[in-house]
Design an enzyme around this catalytic site. Structure first.
Site, short mmCIF file in Angstrom:
data_model
loop_
_atom_site.label_atom_id
_atom_site.label_comp_id
_atom_site.label_asym_id
_atom_site.label_seq_id
_atom_site.Cartn_x
_atom_site.Cartn_y
_atom_site.Cartn_z
N TYR A 136 0.76 -1.32 -0.11
CA TYR A 136 0.13 0.13 0.05
C TYR A 136 0.95 1.15 0.09
O TYR A 136 2.03 1.31 0.18
CB TYR A 136 -1.04 0.16 1.03
N GLU A 137 0.35 2.30 -0.31
CA GLU A 137 0.85 3.79 -0.38
C GLU A 137 1.82 3.79 -1.68
O GLU A 137 2.66 4.22 -1.73
CB GLU A 137 1.29 4.23 0.78
N GLY A 138 1.20 2.71 -2.67
CA GLY A 138 2.12 2.74 -3.99
C GLY A 138 2.79 1.40 -3.80
O GLY A 138 3.90 1.34 -2.96
#
Length: 592
Positions: free
Chosen positions: A434-436
Site C-alpha cells: 500500500y501507499e504505492g
C-alpha cells in the site's frame, strides 16, 4: 506470546548524538533537549508496551466485524483510542490553533515508531487520521479547518483517504466516482472506493472522509480529479453532529494481516461533500500528504522488524540446541543456547543492523520534512522527495525480510501462533504494497525523482556523502570500517545513475528494467551513510570518555557488520542494472 521493550535509548542516540537536533536551526528544535524528548518517549513507550502491545494479538485473533452498517473493532481498541486521545498523541505535531501541541514532525515520527511497533493495525487508525488532517490543514478552507481539525486532533473524530476503486489502483486517472455540483456550493458524491483503512469504525463519533472524484465536464485523466471532504455525519453550525450522510461501508476485506484494522469497501450514494482546495487539483492536495504517508509506511517496515528481532533474540538466548564448536559455553546445561552458533548470529545481526540503520534513515527523513516545512527549504523538500521512494520501498522490503529472518531464528516455533512471530510476518507484508507498491516506488524513483532538477538533487546526495567522507578521513578506525565501504557503495550508485542517463535515453526499457535494483542499491547506500554517521557519533562518545562503553561499542560493531556483510550488495545490484533490459524482456508474453 510476543513481548516488546521500547528502544528509547536507541532513539535518543539518533536524535541527540547523530542528528544533534538541539543544535539545529529548524524552528522548534531548540526546545527538544534530551530531557524533554526522553520524557515524551518514555511516556509513549509506556502506552505502547502496556496498552497497545497486549492488544496486538487480540486484534489479530478477533479482527473487525461489520454489524448493521457499523464496524466493531477488537476488544480493547476503543479504550486504547480514548487513552491516546486523552494523552494528546493524535495532534502532537499539529498546530496549536486547532488543538495540537505544535511539536516537530520528527518527534511525532519517533513516538509513532513506538506505537506502530507495538500494534501496527491500531496505529493505522491514528496515522490515517493524521494524514487526512494534514491534507485539510494545507488545502482546506478556513471553515473546513475550524470544523474538522480540532475534532480530529482531539480524537473525537477520525479521518480517512479514499483513492482506490475496484477497477483501478495506482492509475487514478481511471477513477469513476462523480461529484455533481449543487446550488448551495456542495457536491453530491457517487461511487465506490475500496481498501479504505478505518473507513468505518466504532472508535469515534464521526469519520471525516477525503474522497477523490471527478466533476462532470472537467479535463480527462488525473487533471480532472478533485478532492472532497465527505463526513459520515454532517456537522451543524455549533459543531455538533447532524444527519447521517449518504455513505456506508459495503463490506470488510478478509486480509492476510493487520486484522485489527478495518479495511472497508465504501459506497457513496449521492453523499454530501465539499471541495477541498481548487477544482481539478485533487492530486496536488493528495501529494501534500504523500511524503508523510510514505515515510510512515517506511517506518512500519522497520518497526515490525524491530519487534520480530526482539523476540527472536530472546528465543536465541534461551533455546538450548547443540554445542559451540569452539568449546562448551554452558557445561551445567545439556546444550548451549543457539545464539552461540554463527549462522544464528548472522541472522540476528542482519536483523539488528537493518532495524537500527532503518530507524536512523527514517528519522533523518522526518528531519528533512521539518526543515522543508518550517524553513520553506526547497533543497530539503527536494532531498526528501528523492529519498521517499527509496525509504518506502527498501525499508518495507527489508522489514519483511527481517521478520522472516526472525521467524527462521525460532525454527518450527516461528511457524506457530503461540510465539507471535508469524503475525509480524503477515502484518509486515502489506507495507510493501500500500501507499504505492514497491515496484511503483522504483519507477517513481528512476522516472521522476532521479532526473528532477536536472539531476541536481541526486548530485546533492553524493555531495553529502563525499563531504562526510572527506571530513572524517583522518579517523583511521572510521575510514577502514565505514568510509571505504561507503565510498565503494557511492561509486556503485553513481555508476548506476550514469548508466540510466546514457542507456535510458537510448532505450527507456533499460532504465525501467533496472529500477527495482536501483532502489535497493540506493537504499543500501543511504543506510550505509547513516551507519557511518552513527559510528562517528559512537566513536566521539567513547573518545569523550563516556562510561556507557558497551552501548557505543555495540553500535560500532553492528555498523561494521552492515558495512561488511550487507553494503557489498550494491555491486550485485549494479551488475543487474547494467545487464540492461534484454534478459528481462527476452520472452514473448505467450512464452511465460
Amino acid at each position: 506470546m510476543a513481548t516488546y521493550i521500547p528502544p528509547v535509548k536507541d532513539q535518543q542516540f539518533i536524535l541527540h548524538e547523530v542528528l544533534r537536533i538541539s543544535d539545529s536551526d529548524i524552528p522548534g528544535y531548540a526546545d527538544l533537549d534530551s530531557e524533554f524528548t526522553g520524557a515524551v518517549l518514555d511516556e509513549a513507550g509506556k502506552i505502547a508496551a502496556i496498552v497497545l502491545q497486549p492488544l496486538n494479538k487480540v486484534g489479530d485473533e478477533q479482527g473487525c466485524v461489520l454489524e448493521n452498517g457499523v464496524v466493531r473493532t477488537p476488544e480493547g481498541f476503543k479504550d486504547a483510542w480514548r487513552q491516546m486521545a486523552e494523552g494528546g498523541w493524535m495532534g502532537l505535531d499539529a498546530s496549536p490553533e486547532f488543538g495540537g501541541q505544535g511539536m516537530p514532525h520528527l518527534l511525532n515520527t519517533a513516538t509513532g515508531e513506538l506505537f506502530s511497533t507495538a500494534n501496527m493495525a491500531f496505529q493505522m487508525y491514528v496515522g490515517l487520521s493524521h494524514g487526512a488532517a494534514s491534507a485539510l490543514a494545507v488545502h482546506g478552507s478556513e471553515e473546513q479547518k475550524q470544523t474538522y481539525l480540532p475534532k480530529i486532533y482531539s480524537g473525537e473524530w477520525s479521518g480517512t483517504m479514499n483513492l482506490t476503486e475496484p477497477h483501478c489502483g495506482t492509475d487514478l486517472a481511471l477513477i469513476r466516482t462523480r461529484a455533481e455540483p449543487q446550488d448551495d456550493g456542495s457536491y453530491r458524491i457517487t461511487g465506490q472506493k475500496i481498501w479504505i483503512s478505518g473507513g468505518e469504525n466504532d472508535l469515534v463519533d464521526n469519520i471525516v472522509h477525503l474522497v477523490l472524484a471527478k466533476i462532470p465536464g472537467g479535463p480527462e485523466g488525473i487533471k480532472g480529479i478533485s478532492l472532497f471532504v465527505v463526513p459520515k455525519f454532517l456537522a451543524k453550525a455549533d459543531g455538533t453532529l447532524g444527519e447521517r450522510n449518504s455513505l456506508s461501508c459495503g463490506g470488510l476485506e478478509e486480509k492476510m494481516g493487520i486484522h485489527g484494522n478495518a479495511t472497508c469497501v465504501m459506497n457513496y450514494d449521492g453523499a454530501t461533500g465539499w471541495l477541498v482546495g481548487d477544482m481539478h487539483k485533487g492530486m496536488r492536495a493528495m501529494f501534500t500528504m504523500m511524503n508523510e504517508a510514505r515515510l510512515s509506511v517506511a517506518l512500519q517496515g522497520y518497526t515490525q522488524g524491530e519487534v520480530a528481532y526482539q523476540n527472536a533474540l530472546g528465543f536465541a538466548r534461551d533455546r538450548l540446541q547443540g554445542r559451540d564448536v569452539t568449546g562448551v559455553q554452558e557445561p551445567q546445561k545439556p546444550a548451549d543456547p543457539i545464539i552461540v552458533h554463527p549462522d544464528v548470529r548472522r541472522g540476528l545481526m542482519d536483523q539488528k543492523s537493518l532495524v537500527e540503520g532503518g530507524r536512523a534513515l527514517v528519522f533523518w527523513g522526518a528531519e528533512l520534512i521539518d526543515r522543508s516545512q518550517r524553513l520553506n527549504d526547497e533543497k530539503a523538500e527536494a532531498m526528501i522527495s528523492l529519498l521517499i521512494p527509496v525509504m518506502k520501498g527498501f525499508l518495507t522490503d527489508k522489514g519483511f525480510e527481517t521478520c522472516v529472518l526472525a521467524q527462521q531464528t525460532l525454527g518450527g516455533s516461528g511457524f506457530t501462533k503461540e510465539w507471535g512471530i508469524e503475525q509480524f510476518v503477515r502484518d509486515a507484508r502489506i507495507a510493501m504494497i500500500y501507499e504505492g507498491t514497491n515496484g511503483i516506488q522504483s519507477l517513481d524513483l528512476v522516472g521522476r525523482k532521479l532526473p528532477m532538477n536536472g539531476g541536481q538533487t541526486m548530485m546533492a546526495f553524493f555531495d553529502l556523502v563525499k563531504t562526510f567522507i572527506k571530513e572524517n578521513e583522518s579517523n583511521g578506525e572510521l575510514k577502514a570500517g565505514f568510509l571505504e565501504p561507503l565510498k565503494a557503495a557511492s561509486k556503485d550508485l553513481q555508476a548506476a545513475a550514469m548508466y540510466f542517463m546514457q542507456e535510458g535515453l537510448k532505450n527507456p526499457l533499460n532504465a525501467l528494467a533496472g529500477s527495482y535494483d536501483f532502489m535497493h542499491l540506493f537504499g543500501h547506500a543511504a543506510v550505509g551513510f547513516m551507519w557511518a554517521r552513527m559510528a562517528k557519533a559512537a566513536m566521539d562518545a567513547l573518545e569523550a570518555g563516556s562510561s556507557d562503553t558497551d552501548f557505543y561499542k555495540t553500535k560500532i560493531a553492528t555498523g561494521r557488520y552492515y558495512m561488511a556483510r550487507q553494503l557489498p550488495a550494491t555491486g550485485m545490484h549494479l551488475a543487474r542494472i547494467t545487464s540492461g533490459a534484454e534478459p528481462v524482456m527476452a520472452l514473448d508474453a505467450a512464452n511465460f
